[in-house]
Design a protein around this motif. Sequence first.
Motif, PDB file in Angstrom:
ATOM      1  N   PRO A   1      48.045  -2.156 -12.461  1.00 15.94           N
ATOM      2  CA  PRO A   1      47.497  -1.890 -11.127  1.00 15.94           C
ATOM      3  C   PRO A   1      47.417  -3.163 -10.301  1.00 15.94           C
ATOM      4  CG  PRO A   1      45.751  -1.916 -12.755  1.00 15.94           C
ATOM      5  CD  PRO A   1      47.028  -2.042 -13.520  1.00 15.94           C
TER       6      PRO A   1
ATOM      7  N   ALA B   1      51.276   5.002 -10.056  1.00 16.77           N
ATOM      8  CA  ALA B   1      51.942   4.503 -11.246  1.00 16.77           C
ATOM      9  C   ALA B   1      53.250   5.252 -11.493  1.00 16.77           C
ATOM     10  CB  ALA B   1      51.014   4.631 -12.454  1.00 16.77           C
TER      11      ALA B   1
ATOM     12  N   TYR C   1      50.538   0.100  -7.723  1.00 13.54           N
ATOM     13  CA  TYR C   1      50.921  -0.251  -9.088  1.00 13.54           C
ATOM     14  C   TYR C   1      52.234  -1.034  -9.065  1.00 13.54           C
ATOM     15  CZ  TYR C   1      47.286   2.892 -10.695  1.00 13.54           C
ATOM     16  OH  TYR C   1      46.066   3.477 -10.913  1.00 13.54           O
TER      17      TYR C   1
ATOM     18  N   SER D   1      56.975   3.518 -11.612  1.00  9.78           N
ATOM     19  CA  SER D   1      57.796   3.629 -12.823  1.00  9.78           C
ATOM     20  C   SER D   1      59.123   4.308 -12.538  1.00  9.78           C
ATOM     21  CB  SER D   1      57.034   4.406 -13.893  1.00  9.78           C
ATOM     22  OG  SER D   1      55.883   3.705 -14.301  1.00  9.78           O
TER      23      SER D   1
ATOM     24  N   LEU E   1      53.525  -2.195 -16.736  1.00  8.97           N
ATOM     25  CA  LEU E   1      52.986  -1.402 -15.628  1.00  8.97           C
ATOM     26  C   LEU E   1      51.534  -1.818 -15.448  1.00  8.97           C
ATOM     27  CD1 LEU E   1      53.276   0.927 -13.560  1.00  8.97           C
ATOM     28  CD2 LEU E   1      52.465   2.481 -15.365  1.00  8.97           C
TER      29      LEU E   1
END
Length: 239
Positions: A100, A63, A115, A67, A98
């Motif tokens: 998965p 993640a 992600y 990002s 965001l």
Amino acid sequence: MRYFVASMMLAAAAGTPALAQNAPATPILPDATILDVMATGEVSRVPDVATLRAGVVTQAPTAAAASAENAARMASVIKALRAAGIAPRDIATASVGLSPQYRYAENQPPAITGYQASNTVSVTFRDIAKTGAALDALVKAGANQIDGPQLSIDGPEAALDEARVDAVKRARARAELYAQAAGLRVDRIVSIGEQGENRGDQPRPPVLYARAVKADAATEMLPGETEVSATVVVRFLLK
């Protein structure tokens, strides 16, 4: 002594409320006929504002990585927008996401494979002629998802006033027609009520923007024409 009420609905849009629910109460007049006419006036204008959504979608194993990459690429997109002369007031965050990503296999629980991060801004272009070049610049800067556009008129009030005048003229002409058919004449207007308006916005279905194959090809934005309309209900007294 005679009295009756005739109602005409001429609005082009479906789902208009019943006239009987909107027309103001009129006292019963001796030897008179009341005619209610609903009419829509229209004028054509060329849209001069384009609004669309531009953003970046990235994927990574974690993640944090998704990002971080998304933030870096989105910073380049914002920089490209500002370099294209888009004012800060015309750039607004539309969505940030965001989530998965899963792999599904038979008889096994879903497994996270990575992600996906997304960031989208709403951009208003006040010079449609320059929109295509700005879109190409956005893609070069890292934008990989562009939805829109929605074309509209900046300051449609003057066009709306023309449409209102046209609507009243249409209502009057229709009233004259019915009065003549009934062997009567239009004596005067009893009341006028506005039922709705269309300010000329042209929503478009979301589309994924794709650049032309040739490197020297530029994206074109064609504004076309849009209709601005106003709907009125006019009550006439016939004699």
